[in-house]
Motif scaffolding. Structure first.
Motif, PDB file in Angstrom:
ATOM      1  N   PRO A  35      94.131 -59.046  84.600  1.00  0.00           N
ATOM      2  CA  PRO A  35      92.878 -59.188  83.849  1.00  0.00           C
ATOM      3  C   PRO A  35      91.638 -58.871  84.695  1.00  0.00           C
ATOM      4  CG  PRO A  35      94.340 -61.021  83.365  1.00  0.00           C
ATOM      5  CD  PRO A  35      94.979 -60.254  84.484  1.00  0.00           C
ATOM      6  N   ALA A  36      91.683 -59.178  85.995  1.00  0.00           N
ATOM      7  CA  ALA A  36      90.510 -58.920  86.849  1.00  0.00           C
ATOM      8  C   ALA A  36      90.244 -57.422  86.943  1.00  0.00           C
ATOM      9  CB  ALA A  36      90.738 -59.507  88.241  1.00  0.00           C
ATOM     10  N   LEU A  37      91.314 -56.631  86.967  1.00  0.00           N
ATOM     11  CA  LEU A  37      91.164 -55.172  87.030  1.00  0.00           C
ATOM     12  C   LEU A  37      90.530 -54.660  85.738  1.00  0.00           C
ATOM     13  CD1 LEU A  37      91.955 -52.854  88.982  1.00  0.00           C
ATOM     14  CD2 LEU A  37      94.006 -52.527  87.591  1.00  0.00           C
ATOM     15  N   ALA A  38      90.978 -55.186  84.600  1.00  0.00           N
ATOM     16  CA  ALA A  38      90.402 -54.783  83.309  1.00  0.00           C
ATOM     17  C   ALA A  38      88.921 -55.154  83.253  1.00  0.00           C
ATOM     18  CB  ALA A  38      91.164 -55.453  82.161  1.00  0.00           C
ATOM     19  N   ARG A  39      88.590 -56.310  83.827  1.00  0.00           N
ATOM     20  CA  ARG A  39      87.198 -56.780  83.797  1.00  0.00           C
ATOM     21  C   ARG A  39      86.292 -55.904  84.639  1.00  0.00           C
ATOM     22  NH1 ARG A  39      87.661 -62.244  85.659  1.00  0.00           N
ATOM     23  NH2 ARG A  39      89.024 -62.388  83.844  1.00  0.00           N
ATOM     24  N   ALA A  40      86.868 -55.249  85.645  1.00  0.00           N
ATOM     25  CA  ALA A  40      86.062 -54.453  86.577  1.00  0.00           C
ATOM     26  C   ALA A  40      85.638 -53.108  85.985  1.00  0.00           C
ATOM     27  CB  ALA A  40      86.846 -54.234  87.870  1.00  0.00           C
ATOM     28  N   VAL A  41      86.232 -52.709  84.862  1.00  0.00           N
ATOM     29  CA  VAL A  41      85.886 -51.422  84.254  1.00  0.00           C
ATOM     30  C   VAL A  41      84.596 -51.578  83.455  1.00  0.00           C
ATOM     31  CG1 VAL A  41      86.640 -49.632  82.630  1.00  0.00           C
ATOM     32  CG2 VAL A  41      88.310 -50.762  84.124  1.00  0.00           C
ATOM     33  N   ASP A  42      83.621 -50.672  83.666  1.00  0.00           N
ATOM     34  CA  ASP A  42      82.348 -50.858  82.964  1.00  0.00           C
ATOM     35  C   ASP A  42      82.514 -50.576  81.476  1.00  0.00           C
ATOM     36  OD1 ASP A  42      81.460 -48.082  82.213  1.00  0.00           O
ATOM     37  OD2 ASP A  42      81.628 -47.827  84.372  1.00  0.00           O
ATOM     38  N   GLU A  43      81.557 -51.071  80.698  1.00  0.00           N
ATOM     39  CA  GLU A  43      81.697 -51.121  79.245  1.00  0.00           C
ATOM     40  C   GLU A  43      81.908 -49.743  78.626  1.00  0.00           C
ATOM     41  OE1 GLU A  43      78.695 -53.639  77.474  1.00  0.00           O
ATOM     42  OE2 GLU A  43      79.010 -52.693  75.525  1.00  0.00           O
ATOM     43  N   ALA A  44      81.146 -48.753  79.087  1.00  0.00           N
ATOM     44  CA  ALA A  44      81.243 -47.415  78.498  1.00  0.00           C
ATOM     45  C   ALA A  44      82.656 -46.850  78.668  1.00  0.00           C
ATOM     46  CB  ALA A  44      80.211 -46.488  79.138  1.00  0.00           C
ATOM     47  N   HIS A  45      83.225 -47.030  79.861  1.00  0.00           N
ATOM     48  CA  HIS A  45      84.575 -46.524  80.097  1.00  0.00           C
ATOM     49  C   HIS A  45      85.622 -47.374  79.385  1.00  0.00           C
ATOM     50  CE1 HIS A  45      82.554 -44.296  83.361  1.00  0.00           C
ATOM     51  NE2 HIS A  45      83.473 -43.379  83.052  1.00  0.00           N
ATOM     52  N   ALA A  46      85.315 -48.655  79.233  1.00  0.00           N
ATOM     53  CA  ALA A  46      86.271 -49.576  78.620  1.00  0.00           C
ATOM     54  C   ALA A  46      86.517 -49.228  77.148  1.00  0.00           C
ATOM     55  CB  ALA A  46      85.794 -51.026  78.750  1.00  0.00           C
ATOM     56  N   ASP A  47      85.522 -48.619  76.496  1.00  0.00           N
ATOM     57  CA  ASP A  47      85.704 -48.218  75.095  1.00  0.00           C
ATOM     58  C   ASP A  47      86.657 -47.031  74.968  1.00  0.00           C
ATOM     59  OD1 ASP A  47      83.852 -50.119  74.478  1.00  0.00           O
ATOM     60  OD2 ASP A  47      82.344 -48.755  73.690  1.00  0.00           O
ATOM     61  N   LEU A  48      86.782 -46.285  76.070  1.00  0.00           N
ATOM     62  CA  LEU A  48      87.466 -44.990  75.990  1.00  0.00           C
ATOM     63  C   LEU A  48      88.762 -44.923  76.792  1.00  0.00           C
ATOM     64  CD1 LEU A  48      84.233 -42.834  76.320  1.00  0.00           C
ATOM     65  CD2 LEU A  48      85.635 -43.108  74.262  1.00  0.00           C
ATOM     66  N   PHE A  49      89.209 -46.072  77.315  1.00  0.00           N
ATOM     67  CA  PHE A  49      90.389 -46.061  78.187  1.00  0.00           C
ATOM     68  C   PHE A  49      91.566 -45.328  77.575  1.00  0.00           C
ATOM     69  CE2 PHE A  49      91.009 -49.713  75.484  1.00  0.00           C
ATOM     70  CZ  PHE A  49      92.352 -49.657  75.195  1.00  0.00           C
ATOM     71  N   TRP A  50      91.735 -45.480  76.283  1.00  0.00           N
ATOM     72  CA  TRP A  50      92.936 -44.951  75.630  1.00  0.00           C
ATOM     73  C   TRP A  50      92.860 -43.447  75.418  1.00  0.00           C
ATOM     74  CZ3 TRP A  50      93.055 -43.234  70.348  1.00  0.00           C
ATOM     75  CH2 TRP A  50      91.798 -43.248  69.742  1.00  0.00           C
ATOM     76  N   GLU A  51      91.649 -42.860  75.653  1.00  0.00           N
ATOM     77  CA  GLU A  51      91.538 -41.408  75.543  1.00  0.00           C
ATOM     78  C   GLU A  51      92.145 -40.727  76.768  1.00  0.00           C
ATOM     79  OE1 GLU A  51      90.509 -39.807  73.020  1.00  0.00           O
ATOM     80  OE2 GLU A  51      89.440 -41.300  71.845  1.00  0.00           O
ATOM     81  N   GLU A  52      92.381 -41.537  77.817  1.00  0.00           N
ATOM     82  CA  GLU A  52      92.828 -40.958  79.090  1.00  0.00           C
ATOM     83  C   GLU A  52      94.342 -41.036  79.225  1.00  0.00           C
ATOM     84  OE1 GLU A  52      90.476 -43.212  81.834  1.00  0.00           O
ATOM     85  OE2 GLU A  52      88.679 -42.711  80.673  1.00  0.00           O
ATOM     86  N   LEU A  53      95.031 -40.955  78.106  1.00  0.00           N
ATOM     87  CA  LEU A  53      96.485 -41.113  78.149  1.00  0.00           C
ATOM     88  C   LEU A  53      97.195 -39.803  78.478  1.00  0.00           C
ATOM     89  CD1 LEU A  53      96.811 -43.447  75.041  1.00  0.00           C
ATOM     90  CD2 LEU A  53      97.116 -44.087  77.426  1.00  0.00           C
ATOM     91  N   ASN A  54      96.395 -38.717  78.564  1.00  0.00           N
ATOM     92  CA  ASN A  54      96.947 -37.440  79.023  1.00  0.00           C
ATOM     93  C   ASN A  54      98.187 -36.975  78.260  1.00  0.00           C
ATOM     94  OD1 ASN A  54      94.979 -37.065  81.046  1.00  0.00           O
ATOM     95  ND2 ASN A  54      96.070 -38.485  82.379  1.00  0.00           N
ATOM     96  N   GLY A  55      98.097 -37.044  76.963  1.00  0.00           N
ATOM     97  CA  GLY A  55      99.183 -36.476  76.171  1.00  0.00           C
ATOM     98  C   GLY A  55     100.454 -37.295  76.147  1.00  0.00           C
ATOM     99  N   LEU A  56     100.396 -38.507  76.656  1.00  0.00           N
ATOM    100  CA  LEU A  56     101.551 -39.413  76.593  1.00  0.00           C
ATOM    101  C   LEU A  56     101.993 -39.540  75.128  1.00  0.00           C
ATOM    102  CD1 LEU A  56     102.905 -41.417  78.747  1.00  0.00           C
ATOM    103  CD2 LEU A  56     101.583 -43.186  77.586  1.00  0.00           C
ATOM    104  N   THR A  57     103.297 -39.428  74.886  1.00  0.00           N
ATOM    105  CA  THR A  57     103.781 -39.523  73.511  1.00  0.00           C
ATOM    106  C   THR A  57     104.421 -40.879  73.237  1.00  0.00           C
ATOM    107  OG1 THR A  57     106.016 -38.718  73.975  1.00  0.00           O
ATOM    108  CG2 THR A  57     104.314 -37.040  73.520  1.00  0.00           C
ATOM    109  N   VAL A  58     104.584 -41.148  71.941  1.00  0.00           N
ATOM    110  CA  VAL A  58     105.258 -42.373  71.529  1.00  0.00           C
ATOM    111  C   VAL A  58     106.665 -42.406  72.141  1.00  0.00           C
ATOM    112  CG1 VAL A  58     106.183 -43.635  69.526  1.00  0.00           C
ATOM    113  CG2 VAL A  58     103.908 -42.555  69.400  1.00  0.00           C
ATOM    114  N   GLY A  59     107.322 -41.264  72.123  1.00  0.00           N
ATOM    115  CA  GLY A  59     108.673 -41.178  72.684  1.00  0.00           C
ATOM    116  C   GLY A  59     108.721 -41.488  74.170  1.00  0.00           C
ATOM    117  N   ASP A  60     107.649 -41.131  74.892  1.00  0.00           N
ATOM    118  CA  ASP A  60     107.597 -41.449  76.327  1.00  0.00           C
ATOM    119  C   ASP A  60     107.607 -42.953  76.554  1.00  0.00           C
ATOM    120  OD1 ASP A  60     107.347 -38.753  76.985  1.00  0.00           O
ATOM    121  OD2 ASP A  60     105.154 -38.817  76.961  1.00  0.00           O
TER     122      ASP A  60
END
Lengths: 152, 152
Positions: B65-90
């Motif tokens: 949780p401390a690592l999650a807290r350290a991410v600033d708000e703007a980036h925290a909204d977009l974390f899931w955009e950085e999945l780099n094409g990861l698929t459900v199957g992966d």
């Protein structure tokens, strides 16, 4: 965005409320779970919706699908009415269940990480032991999708 | 009432879809989870919404949780955009995950017992390996409340 920005007001239950009441509150609020508060409306527990169902469905039916299948349709709609005044407190074993909560300034990442880790589609937003609101999985996922770049 | 009476049509995903797509599909459908189908639209898996979040939130943030807290708000909204094409199957480890499903003529008690047992707020309604629809926790609980005697 922060938890406070996407929090909604939700109806709550107490340990003294009946399980039948808990089911009705969840239905009326269309909630994915319930927040249990004490007499001063301080949040004590967050119950995922499937955990509320575990309270409402007699254990024998959960353990034995064949037994559940044997109940005729008319009675199957009403099984949860036969809980005989069983309360939420009766079902919450001491020490089990937890207060899944965040601060009002928690980011969407913090909320998402907490929901993922604790497998709870409902998170209480708490400050100074007071319940400010709740974030539902629905609101979180909707907010994440809106925050993303359009058209991707 | 039977499962077929309260089932709704839901959008689905495949193992080849990206996790980002899965999050968007869940958001758009306001779903408590996702049904994963194969190329012939035969249902293969039912993923509770919190399990979809487990795919979308990088593991390090879930564990710390401390690592999650350290991410600033703007980036925290977009974390899931950085999945780099990861698929459900992966993300679906072989053998993990299951097809939480009922027959169309399953009673509300059977659906409730299954949701409670497998802690899944979404159940696929399946006949002859074909997906007929889905029952959500919301629909189930609403139907139970409606079936109960008024004014209690």
């Amino acid at each position: 965005m922060q938890a406070r920005d996407i929090a909604v007001q939700v109806p709550t239950v107490t340990l003294e409320d009946s399980v039948a009441t808990a089911v009705r509150v969840m239905a009326l609020g269309r909630l994915p779970g319930l927040i249990v508060v004490d007499g001063q409306r301080r949040p004590r527990l967050v119950l995922p919706g499937t955990q509320v169902l575990r309270m409402a469905v007699p254990r024998a039916y959960q353990d034995d699908p064949a037994l559940a299948r044997a109940v005729d349709e008319a009675h199957a709609d009403l099984f949860w009415e036969e809980l005989n005044g069983l309360t939420v407190g009766d079902c919450v074993v001491r020490g089990v269940g937890r207060l899944t909560s965040v601060r009002p300034d928690a980011t969407l990442l913090e909320v998402a990480a907490l929901m993922a880790r604790l497998r709870s589609p409902l998170v209480a937003v708490v400050e100074d032991h007071a319940l400010l609101g709740a974030v539902t999985l629905d609101r979180l996922v909707g907010s994440l999708a809106l925050a993303g770049p359009p058209g991707e």
